[in-house]
Structure formats: structure tokens, C-alpha cells
Design a protein around this motif. Structure first.
Motif, PDB file in Angstrom:
ATOM      1  N   THR A 182       0.834  -1.198   0.000  1.00 14.63           N
ATOM      2  CA  THR A 182       0.000   0.000   0.000  1.00 14.63           C
ATOM      3  C   THR A 182       0.869   1.247   0.000  1.00 14.63           C
ATOM      4  O   THR A 182       0.632   2.189  -0.761  1.00 14.63           O
ATOM      5  CB  THR A 182      -0.942  -0.002   1.218  1.00 14.63           C
ATOM      6  OG1 THR A 182      -1.829  -1.129   1.108  1.00 14.63           O
ATOM      7  CG2 THR A 182      -1.751   1.281   1.311  1.00 14.63           C
ATOM      8  N   PHE A 234      -8.759   3.602  -0.950  1.00 17.59           N
ATOM      9  CA  PHE A 234      -8.867   2.390  -0.136  1.00 17.59           C
ATOM     10  C   PHE A 234      -8.011   1.307  -0.756  1.00 17.59           C
ATOM     11  O   PHE A 234      -7.966   1.153  -1.980  1.00 17.59           O
ATOM     12  CB  PHE A 234     -10.324   1.930  -0.028  1.00 17.59           C
ATOM     13  CG  PHE A 234     -11.122   2.764   0.932  1.00 17.59           C
ATOM     14  CD1 PHE A 234     -11.274   2.374   2.245  1.00 17.59           C
ATOM     15  CD2 PHE A 234     -11.686   3.959   0.515  1.00 17.59           C
ATOM     16  CE1 PHE A 234     -11.993   3.161   3.140  1.00 17.59           C
ATOM     17  CE2 PHE A 234     -12.406   4.751   1.395  1.00 17.59           C
ATOM     18  CZ  PHE A 234     -12.565   4.349   2.712  1.00 17.59           C
ATOM     19  N   SER A 235      -7.333   0.558   0.081  1.00 18.59           N
ATOM     20  CA  SER A 235      -6.487  -0.552  -0.347  1.00 18.59           C
ATOM     21  C   SER A 235      -7.128  -1.854   0.116  1.00 18.59           C
ATOM     22  O   SER A 235      -7.599  -1.950   1.251  1.00 18.59           O
ATOM     23  CB  SER A 235      -5.085  -0.410   0.262  1.00 18.59           C
ATOM     24  OG  SER A 235      -4.296  -1.542  -0.043  1.00 18.59           O
ATOM     25  N   THR A 236      -7.133  -2.838  -0.764  1.00 19.17           N
ATOM     26  CA  THR A 236      -7.734  -4.142  -0.453  1.00 19.17           C
ATOM     27  C   THR A 236      -6.735  -5.244  -0.720  1.00 19.17           C
ATOM     28  O   THR A 236      -6.042  -5.232  -1.732  1.00 19.17           O
ATOM     29  CB  THR A 236      -9.001  -4.370  -1.310  1.00 19.17           C
ATOM     30  OG1 THR A 236      -9.935  -3.332  -1.030  1.00 19.17           O
ATOM     31  CG2 THR A 236      -9.629  -5.716  -1.021  1.00 19.17           C
ATOM     32  N   THR A 286     -10.084  -4.488   3.742  1.00 19.34           N
ATOM     33  CA  THR A 286     -10.035  -3.183   3.085  1.00 19.34           C
ATOM     34  C   THR A 286      -9.866  -2.109   4.144  1.00 19.34           C
ATOM     35  O   THR A 286     -10.499  -2.169   5.194  1.00 19.34           O
ATOM     36  CB  THR A 286     -11.334  -2.907   2.300  1.00 19.34           C
ATOM     37  OG1 THR A 286     -11.489  -3.907   1.300  1.00 19.34           O
ATOM     38  CG2 THR A 286     -11.316  -1.547   1.631  1.00 19.34           C
ATOM     39  N   ASN A 319      -4.899  -3.100  -5.810  1.00 18.41           N
ATOM     40  CA  ASN A 319      -5.283  -4.163  -4.893  1.00 18.41           C
ATOM     41  C   ASN A 319      -4.684  -5.476  -5.385  1.00 18.41           C
ATOM     42  O   ASN A 319      -4.347  -5.611  -6.558  1.00 18.41           O
ATOM     43  CB  ASN A 319      -6.800  -4.244  -4.802  1.00 18.41           C
ATOM     44  CG  ASN A 319      -7.385  -2.929  -4.321  1.00 18.41           C
ATOM     45  OD1 ASN A 319      -6.905  -2.347  -3.365  1.00 18.41           O
ATOM     46  ND2 ASN A 319      -8.406  -2.443  -5.013  1.00 18.41           N
TER      47      ASN A 319
END
Length: 146
Positions: free
Chosen positions: A28, A38-40, A70, A120
Motif C-alpha cells: 500500500t 482504499f487498499s484491499t 479493506t 489491490n
């Protein structure tokens, strides 16, 4: 290195959860520029112990489902490692019999698995698979991969 990483979790989490959290936080930081994004992270969870009724004795096929965590990029980057590993643990814990049944229904409707895009990513744990010990009659493998 794995022991050091697990020590950061005060040994409250699995090695897998610690590795996923570490990679998620580092990736990230490297990939995302906007702290409001947002990072997943997606990863496979073994569902053998989560199904009711259980799989039949002798079942030898894959029994995994995709779980995910997330979080806002700024949280992943600024908060301590414990925040990331707790998010991963919560994702693992969300996988219940109902979750599995819901995911199967979703896969039937969507005709596929969740895609990874926009930074992601998906992690698959092969760390314990005995690739180096496999022999299909031609000797030990030189390489193993997806």
C-alpha cells in the motif's frame, strides 16, 4: 525473519496473518499515492473447519474461499502494524458457513472471482506446500509455480 514478524504481533496471530498484513502495508505504501483511497488485499481461507455439515471424510479437493480486508490508505500507512494484522484477522474470522454459502451464490451470479485492480492484490499461501518433495516419476521438480 518470519519469527521476527510474528513477534511484532505479540504471537497473537498466525504467521500467515502476519505475512499478509506486512505485505499489505508495504505494498500500500509503495503503490498508492492518494491517502484517501482504499487498499484491499484478498486471500484464500481454508473452509474445511467452517462448513456445516462438514466435508465428507476423505475429501481431498480444494476447500478455499476468498476473504478480503479493506482499509483507507492513510490508516494502513500511519497506524501501527497491529492495526493491519487485526484487519486481516477480522477478515479470516468473517469466513463462516453463511459467508461460504453467500460467496458460492455470488460466484454463481457473477460467473467468476473478484478481480484485483487499482493497486489491490491477491495473496495465496504456498509456504507449506511440499513442492520440493513432489515426484511424478521424473525426479524432483526444478520449479513449481501457478
Amino acid at each position: 525473519m518470519l519469527a521476527t514478524l510474528k513477534e511484532k504481533t505479540m504471537n497473537k496471530y498466525s504467521t500467515f496473518e502476519a505475512i499478509v498484513a506486512h505485505l499489505w502495508k508495504a505494498r500500500t505504501r509503495a503503490v498508492f499515492e492518494n491517502p484517501d483511497d482504499f487498499s484491499t488485499v484478498l486471500f484464500a481461507v481454508d473452509i474445511r473447519s467452517k462448513l456445516s455439515p462438514p466435508l465428507p471424510h476423505g475429501f481431498s479437493g480444494n476447500a478455499v474461499i476468498t476473504a478480503f480486508a479493506t482499509a483507507k490508505v492513510s490508516h494502513l500507512v500511519q497506524k501501527p502494524f497491529s492495526f493491519c494484522v487485526e484487519m486481516v484477522k477480522e477478515a479470516v474470522d468473517r469466513v463462516t458457513d453463511d459467508y461460504v454459502k453467500s460467496a458460492i451464490d455470488w460466484l454463481e451470479v457473477s460467473k467468476g472471482i473478484p478481480a484485483t485492480c487499482n493497486g489491490n492484490f491477491y495473496i495465496s499461501a504456498w509456504r507449506k506446500l511440499p513442492f520440493g518433495e513432489l515426484d511424478f516419476g521424473f525426479g524432483k521438480p526444478i520449479h513449481g509455480g501457478p
